[in-house]
Design a protein around this motif. Sequence first.
Motif, PDB file in Angstrom:
ATOM      1  N   GLY A 297      -3.804   4.780   0.006  1.00  0.00           N
ATOM      2  CA  GLY A 297      -2.709   4.079   0.660  1.00  0.00           C
ATOM      3  C   GLY A 297      -2.706   4.276   2.161  1.00  0.00           C
TER       4      GLY A 297
ATOM      5  N   ARG B 207       0.791  -1.222   0.000  1.00  0.00           N
ATOM      6  CA  ARG B 207       0.000   0.000   0.000  1.00  0.00           C
ATOM      7  C   ARG B 207       0.833   1.287   0.000  1.00  0.00           C
ATOM      8  NH1 ARG B 207      -2.854  -3.148  -1.841  1.00  0.00           N
ATOM      9  NH2 ARG B 207      -4.970  -3.694  -1.187  1.00  0.00           N
TER      10      ARG B 207
ATOM     11  N   GLN C 245      -5.404   2.301   4.333  1.00  0.00           N
ATOM     12  CA  GLN C 245      -5.179   0.868   4.517  1.00  0.00           C
ATOM     13  C   GLN C 245      -3.895   0.586   5.288  1.00  0.00           C
ATOM     14  OE1 GLN C 245      -6.527  -1.822   1.276  1.00  0.00           O
ATOM     15  NE2 GLN C 245      -6.662   0.058   0.075  1.00  0.00           N
ATOM     16  N   TYR C 246      -2.917   1.472   5.169  1.00  0.00           N
ATOM     17  CA  TYR C 246      -1.678   1.287   5.917  1.00  0.00           C
ATOM     18  C   TYR C 246      -1.898   1.541   7.402  1.00  0.00           C
ATOM     19  CZ  TYR C 246       3.059   2.077   7.626  1.00  0.00           C
ATOM     20  OH  TYR C 246       4.223   2.016   8.352  1.00  0.00           O
TER      21      TYR C 246
END
Length: 383
Positions: free
Chosen positions: A159, A105, A162-163
């Motif tokens: 990104g 991600r 989700q990170y």
Amino acid sequence: MTGTRITARGLNRSTLARQLLLRRETLDAAEGVRRVVALQAQQPASPYVALWNRLAAFDPAGLDAAFRDHRVVKATMMRLTLHAVHADDHPAFREAMHPVVRASRLGGRFTASGLTAADADALAPRLLEFADRPRTTAECEAWLGDQLGAPPKAGAWWGLRQYTPLLHAPTAPPWSFGHRPSYIAPRTGPVRTDPAASAASLLTLVQRYLSGFGPASVADVAQFAMVTRTRARAALADLAGGLERLVGPEGEELFDLPEALRPDGAEPAPPRLMAMWDSVLLAYADRGRVLPEAYRRTVIRANGDVLPTLLVDGYVAGVWRPVAGGVEVTAFHPLPDEAWEGIAAEARSLVGFLADREPEVYRRYGHWWSRLPDATVRVLPGG
């Protein structure tokens, strides 16, 4: 290779027993989720339908409350997909997945926004502080714009969301989560991101996986956790002193917890109308344990959709969907009358279960039915 030999049917029955699919168990929603380890949750209804298949007299309000009280949580975890897991399992599962999430991600799509992995490391703790209460996507994107001093470019929020180990916050009926997500920080404290913590947590994840899905091979473990086979093999080696080794039907090496449920294969398996993306179809590298290879491409579509399936004698035998007046069942091969009688009873129960929530659940996926092979189709009435 030495060890106890287990047949293909024994593997099937072991999976069904641990996944509470040989008989419905009397458990509350949170304990049911704990027992089966993880439920695929890309589609909001699926954890509910999955528990209806597994728990006696399952009340969906119990899962509503478990999500609301953070006893069961929904987040991006194994295989980089949404899962519902018990809150006690989430920290270790997410820590085990951290290297995979970071690599997948914070790459090209994220860096194309002008941000770097170091930027994500700096932003993630601040985002968790901001998400001390449910935050919509619009609120999070506005927050990110304030942090950056400019509206975020495409890929930045994708990104970062989700990170950062965010949970999905319940938003709307009928299944607690709608199609417009909100996010909230876990109540269990920060997720550890150092390599030692990730390695230790992977051991926990592997043990929990075996408890709910074993026996399993190195490839199965790697598939479930979406880690390399090297990492999966190393984790199993570290756990070797506490595991039993078995020989699978093709001579493959399998691992399991000592004294875990392993029926001999003679147990009957009642029919079940399984949820879309049910975990038993996706938790193994060798999906033939439950899903015959001949039906795999029909059930698991090229875009990743996994249709709601019919289990007969423990194996996928067709698909189902709600229709006016009942449940339409498409059987891929001829079924005996007693199987149809059991399926009809399940259909009546499912229609009643869906009635107050979403009678036409999964309707948006109905286009796949025009692409099914020729098969036996019956509409089984509800009520």
